[in-house]
Design an enzyme around this catalytic site. Structure first.
Site, short mmCIF file in Angstrom:
data_model
loop_
_atom_site.label_atom_id
_atom_site.label_comp_id
_atom_site.label_asym_id
_atom_site.label_seq_id
_atom_site.Cartn_x
_atom_site.Cartn_y
_atom_site.Cartn_z
N CYS A 1 0.81 -1.23 0.00
CA CYS A 1 0.00 0.00 0.00
C CYS A 1 0.84 1.28 0.00
O CYS A 1 0.80 2.05 -0.95
CB CYS A 1 -0.93 0.01 1.22
SG CYS A 1 -2.28 -1.18 1.13
N ILE A 2 1.56 1.51 1.09
CA ILE A 2 2.18 2.82 1.30
C ILE A 2 3.20 3.20 0.22
O ILE A 2 3.25 4.36 -0.17
CB ILE A 2 2.80 2.92 2.71
CG1 ILE A 2 1.74 2.60 3.76
CG2 ILE A 2 3.35 4.32 2.96
CD1 ILE A 2 2.27 2.60 5.17
#
Length: 437
Positions: free
Chosen positions: A273-274
Site C-alpha cells: 500500500c504505502i
C-alpha cells in the site's frame, strides 16, 4: 425490473443463499474468503495460480499468519482457476494487484483484464465489488465500461461498488471483522446491495456517496502514513547529524496525550500500500493540472532511505578499516514489517541490490521467509535464509537490521556481531558496535 433484481439480491444475501466469488486469493482475498465462509456462505475462490488453488482445496495455507480453519470447515468452499464458474456466483469481489510500472504510473492491467474476464460471464442480478486500491474514478470510468461489454448496464442489470481493503498483516488486534468497512456504490441501489453484503462479515459498514469518494478514502489513509513516515525519516537524518537519537525523541513525544501520533523511521517503505498508493493520486492529479508536491516530496524522502542506510554502512565499515567492496553483509529481516512472511515492496530488496552493486557479498536471515521470493522489480536468485547463530553473526563484517522481528534478540545480536547497523531502533542501549541508520 432493476428494482426487483436489487431486492432479490439483498434477500439472497440476508438469507445467506447468495454465492460469493472472490477473485485473487492473496493477503486481501483470502481473509474475505475466510470471513464469508465463517459467516455460512457458499464461497468460490478464483485465482490464476494453480498452486494456491490446490493448496486451499487441500486445506493448507500459504500465508503463515492467516488461519484458514473456517475454510476447511466450510464444505461448500471451492478454489478454482476456472473463471467460467463466475456465472454461478451472485457476488464477485475483485482483489487483484494494482502495482506501479517502471515510470511510477498505475498499472491497471490486472484489474482491467479481470474485468474483461468477468464481462464474458457476467449475468443479470450479480454485484461486482472492486477492493483493489485505485485512483478516484477508476471503478466508474475504467472498470464499468469493461464490464458493460457484456451488454449489461451497471446499476440496472448488475450492481457495481468499490470497497477499499484495510488489511494490516500481522496485526493481532484488528482483522477484517472488526475494522469498519467503507463502501461506495455506482448508484444508490448498488450501495444498498454492497452494504447488505458487507454487513454480514464486518461489525460496521461506513457508506459514502460515490465510488470515487471510497477510492479517495483509501488513498488518504495511506498518504497520511506515507507523509508522516517521510517526516520522521527526514528528522532521523537531521537528528543523526545533531547527535540526537530519533527513537528517544519519538518515545518522549508520544507521552503527549493529544495532538501527536507516533510514526517510526526505517530503511524505506514496504508492503502493498504505502509505497504505491500515493502515486495513484499523483498520477490522476495531472489530469486536473494539479501537482501533488507534498505527496511527491514524501515519496522522494522515503525512496532515498535505502541509499542513506547504505551510505551509513559504508562509513561505519570505513571507520573499522573495511571497504564495502568484498565486505560480507548480513541483512536481518526480509519482510517489509515485523512478524509477517510478506516481502512485497520490502526495502530489503533495494538494500541487497545496492550493496551488491558496490561489491559486497550479501546474505539474509528471516525466520518467516526461508527462500528469497521472486519480485516484479528485482531479479530472483537462489539465496536462502542463513541460520542466526553465534558463528554466523561473527563471520560477517556488518549486520544490518532491516526488520525488527520479535524473535530477534538485540543482546544476542550485539554480543556476537562485529558491527551492527540498526535501521529500526531495535537496539536500545548505546554500544560502540552499533550505528543507528
Amino acid at each position: 425490473m432493476s428494482s426487483d433484481l436489487h431486492i432479490e439480491l439483498i434477500e439472497k444475501i440476508n438469507s445467506k443463499t447468495a454465492k460469493i466469488g472472490v477473485i485473487g486469493l492473496g493477503y486481501v482475498g483470502l481473509p474475505l474468503v475466510i470471513a464469508f465462509s465463517k459467516a455460512g456462505f457458499d464461497v468460490v475462490g478464483f485465482d490464476i495460480d494453480d498452486e494456491k488453488v490446490n493448496l486451499l482445496n487441500r486445506g493448507e495455507s500459504y500465508i503463515k499468519h492467516i488461519d484458514i480453519t473456517p475454510i476447511k470447515q466450510n464444505s461448500k468452499f471451492k478454489a478454482t482457476s476456472d473463471f467460467s464458474k463466475l456465472s454461478e456466483v451472485d457476488v464477485i469481489i475483485i482483489c487483484v494487484p494494482t502495482p506501479l510500472n517502471r515510470y511510477r504510473e498505475p498499472d491497471m492491467s490486472f484489474v482491467l483484464n479481470t474485468g474483461e474476464t468477468i464481462s464474458r460471464y457476467l449475468r443479470r442480478g450479480q454485484i461486482v465489488v472492486l477492493e483493489s486500491t485505485v485512483y478516484p474514478g477508476a471503478t466508474d470510468e475504467d472498470l464499468r465500461p469493461v464490464l458493460e461489454k457484456s451488454g449489461l448496464k451497471a446499476g440496472v442489470d448488475f450492481f457495481l461498488a468499490f470497497s477499499p481493503e484495510r488489511e494490516d498483516p500481522g496485526n493481532k488486534g484488528f482483522s477484517l471483522s472488526n475494522i469498519p468497512k467503507v463502501v461506495g456504490g455506482y448508484t444508490e441501489k448498488c450501495l444498498e446491495v454492497a452494504k447488505a453484503l458487507y454487513s454480514k462479515v464486518v461489525a460496521k459498514v461506513v457508506p459514502v456517496s460515490t465510488t470515487r469518494t471510497a477510492e479517495a478514502v483509501k488513498l488518504l489513509e495511506n498518504i497520511y502514513r506515507s507523509v508522516n513516515i517521510a517526516l520522521v525519516n527526514e528528522l532521523k537524518m537531521l537528528f543523526d547529524r545533531m547527535g540526537i537519537d530519533i527513537w528517544e525523541v519519538i518515545e518522549a513525544a508520544k507521552t503527549k496525550p493529544f495532538g501527536f501520533q507516533a510514526f517510526y523511521p526505517g530503511p524505506g517503505l514496504g508492503g502493498h500500500c504505502i509505497p504505491i498508493d500515493p502515486f495513484y493520486l499523483t498520477w490522476k492529479a495531472r489530469e486536473y493540472d494539479f501537482q501533488t508536491r507534498f505527496i511527491e516530496l514524501a515519496g522522494e524522502i522515503n525512496t532515498y532511505m535505502p541509499y542513506y542506510v547504505v551510505q551509513k554502512t559504508i562509513e561505519a565499515l570505513n571507520r573499522k578499516g573495511k571497504s564495502i567492496s568484498g565486505a560480507r553483509i548480513l541483512l536481518l529481516g526480509l519482510a517489509y514489517k515485523k512478524d509477517v512472511d510478506d516481502a512485497r515492496e520490502s526495502p530489503a530488496f533495494k538494500l541487497m541490490e545496492l550493496f551488491e552493486e558496490k561489491g559486497a557479498v550479501v546474505d539474509y536471515n528471516d525466520p518467516y521467509i526461508p527462500l528469497l521470493p521472486k519480485t516484479r522489480k528485482y531479479k530472483a536468485n537462489s539465496k536462502r535464509s542463513v541460520p542466526l547463530t553465534e558463528e554466523n553473526l561473527s563471520k560477517y563484517d556488518c549486520v544490518v537490521i532491516v526488520t525488527d522481528h520479535s524473535v530477534y534478540d538485540p543482546d544476542f545480536i550485539v554480543r556476537h556481531a562485529n558491527l551492527v547497523v540498526d535501521t529500526r531502533g531495535l537496539i536500545k542501549d548505546k554500544n560502540e558496535k552499533v550505528v543507528k541508520a
